[in-house]
Design a protein around this motif. Structure first.
Motif, PDB file in Angstrom:
ATOM      1  N   LYS A 157       0.829  -1.214   0.000  1.00 34.32           N
ATOM      2  CA  LYS A 157       0.000   0.000   0.000  1.00 34.32           C
ATOM      3  C   LYS A 157       0.861   1.260   0.000  1.00 34.32           C
ATOM      4  CE  LYS A 157      -3.438  -0.091   2.851  1.00 34.32           C
ATOM      5  NZ  LYS A 157      -4.206   0.023   4.143  1.00 34.32           N
ATOM      6  N   ALA A 158       1.981   1.229   0.742  1.00 34.03           N
ATOM      7  CA  ALA A 158       2.848   2.406   0.848  1.00 34.03           C
ATOM      8  C   ALA A 158       3.904   2.462  -0.256  1.00 34.03           C
ATOM      9  CB  ALA A 158       3.520   2.422   2.216  1.00 34.03           C
ATOM     10  N   TYR A 200       8.361   6.286   9.571  1.00 35.20           N
ATOM     11  CA  TYR A 200       7.657   6.074  10.832  1.00 35.20           C
ATOM     12  C   TYR A 200       6.154   5.893  10.645  1.00 35.20           C
ATOM     13  CZ  TYR A 200      11.905   7.479  13.346  1.00 35.20           C
ATOM     14  OH  TYR A 200      13.183   7.552  13.847  1.00 35.20           O
ATOM     15  N   GLU A 201       5.590   6.638   9.686  1.00 35.87           N
ATOM     16  CA  GLU A 201       4.135   6.521   9.510  1.00 35.87           C
ATOM     17  C   GLU A 201       3.738   5.128   9.018  1.00 35.87           C
ATOM     18  OE1 GLU A 201       5.736   8.874   5.899  1.00 35.87           O
ATOM     19  OE2 GLU A 201       6.053   8.796   8.086  1.00 35.87           O
ATOM     20  N   VAL A 202       4.614   4.489   8.221  1.00 36.21           N
ATOM     21  CA  VAL A 202       4.325   3.127   7.765  1.00 36.21           C
ATOM     22  C   VAL A 202       4.481   2.154   8.930  1.00 36.21           C
ATOM     23  CG1 VAL A 202       4.918   1.310   6.119  1.00 36.21           C
ATOM     24  CG2 VAL A 202       5.104   3.711   5.434  1.00 36.21           C
ATOM     25  N   SER A 205      -0.244  -0.399  14.519  1.00 40.71           N
ATOM     26  CA  SER A 205      -1.630  -0.176  14.928  1.00 40.71           C
ATOM     27  C   SER A 205      -2.546  -1.296  14.455  1.00 40.71           C
ATOM     28  CB  SER A 205      -2.113   1.172  14.385  1.00 40.71           C
ATOM     29  OG  SER A 205      -3.459   1.384  14.728  1.00 40.71           O
ATOM     30  N   ARG A 206      -2.384  -1.693  13.177  1.00 39.50           N
ATOM     31  CA  ARG A 206      -3.259  -2.730  12.628  1.00 39.50           C
ATOM     32  C   ARG A 206      -2.993  -4.083  13.285  1.00 39.50           C
ATOM     33  NH1 ARG A 206      -3.827  -3.659   6.507  1.00 39.50           N
ATOM     34  NH2 ARG A 206      -5.304  -5.136   7.440  1.00 39.50           N
ATOM     35  N   ILE A 207      -1.707  -4.414  13.448  1.00 35.98           N
ATOM     36  CA  ILE A 207      -1.391  -5.725  14.038  1.00 35.98           C
ATOM     37  C   ILE A 207      -1.934  -5.824  15.463  1.00 35.98           C
ATOM     38  CG2 ILE A 207       0.510  -7.165  14.895  1.00 35.98           C
ATOM     39  CD1 ILE A 207       2.122  -6.252  12.412  1.00 35.98           C
ATOM     40  N   ILE A 208      -1.726  -4.781  16.275  1.00 38.75           N
ATOM     41  CA  ILE A 208      -2.181  -4.825  17.669  1.00 38.75           C
ATOM     42  C   ILE A 208      -3.700  -4.855  17.754  1.00 38.75           C
ATOM     43  CG2 ILE A 208      -2.263  -3.492  19.817  1.00 38.75           C
ATOM     44  CD1 ILE A 208       0.627  -2.589  19.175  1.00 38.75           C
TER      45      ILE A 208
END
Length: 539
Positions: free
Chosen positions: A451-452, A504-506, A512-515
């Motif tokens: 995506k990135a 850092y944003e990636v 965030s998604r994994i947690i």
């Protein structure tokens, strides 16, 4: 257990297809493979041999030039490796150009009457190399400035050049870092032009291989494919081949090569060991059957593998269990094919050159780092002979071969996935529950890289599930769950690598998604280790 020599003799890659080559004699340096890599980048074919290879073996080939590698020994050590006298006689009779690198330069001095002594200080890292006589035009330094930076890694140094050799360059620590004997076509370098830390090292290697030795830059992958197909048709005849296929770029390219050679008499087998990535088996079967027209069957052996791995935490034991079980499954499948077809004599594997170098002392006394499931360890009772078409290739050469074969880019540019699968990315015991957790986290990480727009720039990326738990807070409750580490590296040869500088944003999006989406993980870390000293995989 079959010996390493037996395994190499069974390998049957393209070693029998002789072509002009640059021969690299390995004195045990971990950089020897990099010399081969840099020579290949010049579109020149080369092979790596033990420094103690016989003249009879070398004499079978058309040798354009010989490069002597570095090594960990001192030339005066008891038992230090040396080139055999009959090999020097062969070099002299054929007038083969020789380039000695580091220990290789000291070997030239030792052999031809120079002298080596311990340096006043060891010299490691970048050093400024200066021509001794700026007016002297050494062919080795064509297109090089009078002062340049090269990577040093040595303790001993020359204090006397052999008779007939001229000193060409020096550093502040060493009086002789380049020497040459143009009449005998011999050159020595105290530094390492093959490493990426020597920014102009490729110029020196090109000068030696092409300008001095006259090697022709005609090593291209389309020729490699054509030669393999011709060779395997002669080797296999009307027989059948079973293939170890995972769906990664290595096994995909090997499978397509074999399919082009013998069609449906190649039987590709994918084993689901219970440690594959999310939806891997379904995706690979669809791609190889429909897009690549490979005769493929998938064997679900997940319960068998996970049962054998129960309670096992040692990474080498995991690899050996998985490797041994892979061979058992393939033998069983080969027996079925034999019963159907009446003949199955060969096993195809997608082994690469780095696998070989890291697993066994291959063509030289280099150190073992770790074992690989598809290198060595074949049982003496195994009825199949190996065919390994990629055994002499580096990863980016395999990708170039895949493109030449017309394989779709998504397959060619897939990141490597180890044969033992997620079993060596789960530190500690491997269970079905932990595999499921890691599959979900890994899928999120790969999705975010795509995506990135970072996936293609990264050589290998994966998530590791650590054998530690961490306190966390989710909602208003306390959690005590697993920790995951993300590993992204950039590399071309997979023998050296640096961590990828992911924005850092990636990282934040992945964490965030994994947690939030993977039940069982409440903390995510990012691995910033390089190789060496770390390896790419954690186990």
């Amino acid at each position: 257990m079959a010996s390493s020599e037996d395994i190499l003799q069974q390998a049957g890659s393209l070693g029998n297809l002789d072509r002009p080559q640059i021969s690299i004699l390995d004195f045990g340096s971990q950089y020897s493979h990099l010399i081969a890599r840099r020579v290949r980048e010049l579109n020149l074919y080369c092979e790596l041999y033990s420094c103690q290879v016989s003249a009879e073996e070398l004499g079978k080939h058309e040798i354009t030039a010989i490069i002597l590698s570095g090594g960990p020994s001192s030339v005066y050590d008891e038992g230090a490796p040396h080139v055999r006298k009959e090999v020097w006689d062969l070099i002299s009779s054929r007038q083969i150009p020789v380039l000695g690198i580091c220990y290789g330069m000291q070997e030239l001095a030792y052999t031809f009457g120079g002298h080596v002594q311990p340096g006043l200080k060891h010299e490691y890292g970048k050093a400024h190399v200066q021509r001794i006589d700026p007016n002297h035009t050494s062919p080795l330094l064509h297109n090089m400035p009078d002062d340049f930076v090269m990577w040093m890694s040595h303790g001993d140094k020359l204090d006397k050049t052999p008779e007939g050799f001229k000193a060409v360059a020096k550093t502040s620590n060493a009086e002789f870092v380049i020497m040459e004997n143009i009449e005998q076509k011999m050159w020595g370098l105290q530094f390492h032009p093959e490493v990426t830390h020597s920014p102009q090292g490729n110029i020196i290697l090109r000068n030696f291989c092409i300008e001095i030795a006259g090697a022709k830059p005609n090593w291209i992958m389309t020729d490699y494919a054509a030669e393999f197909i011709e060779s395997v048709r002669k080797q296999v005849g009307d027989g059948h081949v079973i293939g170890a296929v995972s769906g990664g770029v290595d096994s995909t390219v090997a499978a397509v090569l074999m399919t082009r050679a013998i069609g449906d008499r190649f039987h590709a087998v994918m084993v689901d060991n219970g440690c594959l990535r999310k939806d891997e088996a379904v995706t690979v079967v669809k791609r190889l059957r429909e897009d690549c027209h490979v005769n493929l069957r998938c064997v679900d052996a997940s319960e068998r593998f996970l049962g054998l791995l129960k309670g096992v935490t040692d990474p080498e034991q995991k690899r050996k269990i998985i490797g041994r079980t892979f061979i058992d499954v393939f033998q069983e499948e080969a027996d079925k094919i034999q019963a159907d077809s009446g003949r199955c004599d060969y096993l195809l594997q997608g082994t690469l050159y780095p696998d070989v170098i890291e697993s066994i002392s291959y063509k030289g006394p280099s150190a073992t780092i770790k074992t690989h499931h598809n290198v060595g360890g074949l049982p003496a009772t195994m009825k199949l002979k190996l065919i390994e078409p990629l055994r002499e290739l580096f990863k980016d050469e395999v990708r170039a071969l895949g493109i030449a074969l017309g394989i779709e880019e998504n397959s060619v540019w897939r990141h490597p996935f180890p044969g033992p699968g997620l079993a060596i990315r789960i530190l500690g015991e491997v269970t079905a529950e932990r595999v499921k957790i890691l599959q979900e986290a890994d899928a999120i990480m790969i999705e975010e890289l795509h995506k990135a727009g970072h996936y293609r720039a990264i050589g290998q990326a994966f998530v590791v599930l650590l054998p530690v738990k961490s306190v966390g807070v989710m909602g208003d409750g306390r959690t005590y769950e697993d920790v995951a580490a993300i590993r992204c590296v950039e590399t071309t040869d997979y023998m050296t690598a640096d961590f990828y500088h992911l924005p850092y944003e990636v990282m934040g999006a992945m964490s965030s998604r994994i947690i939030n989406e993977v039940r069982g993980i409440n903390r995510v870390c990012y691995d910033i280790s390089s190789k060496p000293p770390a390896t790419i995989e954690w186990e």
